[in-house]
Design an enzyme around this catalytic site. Structure first.
Site, short mmCIF file in Angstrom:
data_model
loop_
_atom_site.label_atom_id
_atom_site.label_comp_id
_atom_site.label_asym_id
_atom_site.label_seq_id
_atom_site.Cartn_x
_atom_site.Cartn_y
_atom_site.Cartn_z
N ARG A 58 40.40 30.06 47.32
CA ARG A 58 39.79 29.21 46.29
C ARG A 58 40.83 28.43 45.50
NH1 ARG A 58 36.83 33.71 46.60
NH2 ARG A 58 37.94 34.69 44.90
N GLU A 95 42.24 43.11 41.87
CA GLU A 95 41.21 43.83 41.12
C GLU A 95 40.41 44.70 42.10
OE1 GLU A 95 38.35 41.33 39.22
OE2 GLU A 95 37.52 42.95 38.02
P1 AMP Z 1 44.37 39.21 40.24
O1 AMP Z 1 45.54 39.26 41.18
O2 AMP Z 1 43.87 40.56 39.87
O3 AMP Z 1 44.65 38.34 39.03
O4 AMP Z 1 43.17 38.55 41.04
C1 AMP Z 1 43.05 37.19 41.18
C2 AMP Z 1 42.57 36.78 42.53
O5 AMP Z 1 41.46 37.55 42.95
C3 AMP Z 1 42.11 35.36 42.53
O6 AMP Z 1 42.48 34.74 43.76
C4 AMP Z 1 40.60 35.44 42.38
O7 AMP Z 1 39.97 34.44 43.13
C5 AMP Z 1 40.24 36.82 42.89
N1 AMP Z 1 39.37 37.56 41.98
C6 AMP Z 1 39.67 38.72 41.34
N2 AMP Z 1 38.66 39.16 40.60
C7 AMP Z 1 37.67 38.26 40.74
C8 AMP Z 1 36.33 38.15 40.21
N3 AMP Z 1 35.83 39.06 39.35
N4 AMP Z 1 35.59 37.08 40.57
C9 AMP Z 1 36.10 36.15 41.41
N5 AMP Z 1 37.33 36.21 41.96
C10 AMP Z 1 38.10 37.25 41.63
#
Ligand code: AMP
Length: 170
Positions: A58, A95
């Site tokens: 995305r 996450e």
């Molecule tokens: P992080 O590394 O934990 O900051 O996760 C960010 C990445 O995971 C991004 O590429 C987001 O698109 C995806 N992501 C994590 N949590 C979500 C969520 N609740 N909704 C949509 N995308 C998420």
């Protein structure tokens, strides 16, 4: 324009307990999409940016039009095994899982000023891994731009002193 109304909450995707922030309604609305791209660039109007680094998948959706608009280069960071040339990589926890991300080893020149772009910051793990890749290649991280910030996951704190710009905060 209130972009919040174009983000759809999808509970328990891709795992129980995760509320997925679905950006596809925003993409369906031409005005909202264009506004989002412009707003994601605006904080960096006065900054020199040599390249935007966008993350699969995305991140590409926003990073590519941002690079086009600025007239700067675009680096694509992909999941392990997808890039055809020699790569450098970093691992991180998400996450909802574990992952590795890589870029082509010739995509960053020494001193290149890089803006890192993704749709959303959750824990900041992805973003931190990307910053370490940029710096290991001799680049300078100008900052980050995300459409959505999940503030309760404290990703901004995980990124320490880096400049972090986000449009929609939950
Ligand atoms: P992080 O590394 O934990 O900051 O996760 C960010 C990445 O995971 C991004 O590429 C987001 O698109 C995806 N992501 C994590 N949590 C979500 C969520 N609740 N909704 C949509 N995308 C998420």
């Amino acid at each position: 324009m209130d972009l919040r109304k174009f983000i759809r909450d999808v509970p328990d995707f891709p795992k129980k307990g995760i509320i997925f922030k679905d950006i596809t309604p925003l993409l369906l609305n031409g005005q909202a999409f264009r506004f989002a791209v412009k707003e994601m660039l605006r904080p960096y109007d006065g900054e020199r940016i040599d390249k935007i680094l966008a993350v699969e998948a995305r991140g590409f959706i926003f990073g590519a039009p941002m690079a086009y608009e600025r007239g700067c280069g675009l680096i694509i960071a992909r999941k392990k095994g997808k890039l055809p040339w020699k790569t450098v990589q970093a691992s991180y926890s998400l996450e909802y899982g574990e992952a590795s991300v890589e870029i082509h080893q010739d995509s960053i020149g020494k001193g290149d000023r890089i803006l890192i772009v993704d749709d959303l910051i959750a824990t900041g793990g992805t973003a931190r891994a990307l910053a370490s890749l940029v710096e290991a290649q001799g680049g300078k991280v100008v900052g980050f731009s995300f459409l959505v910030e999940l503030t309760f996951l404290k990703g901004r704190e995980a990124l320490g002193n880096y400049r972090v710009e986000t449009i929609i905060k939950y």
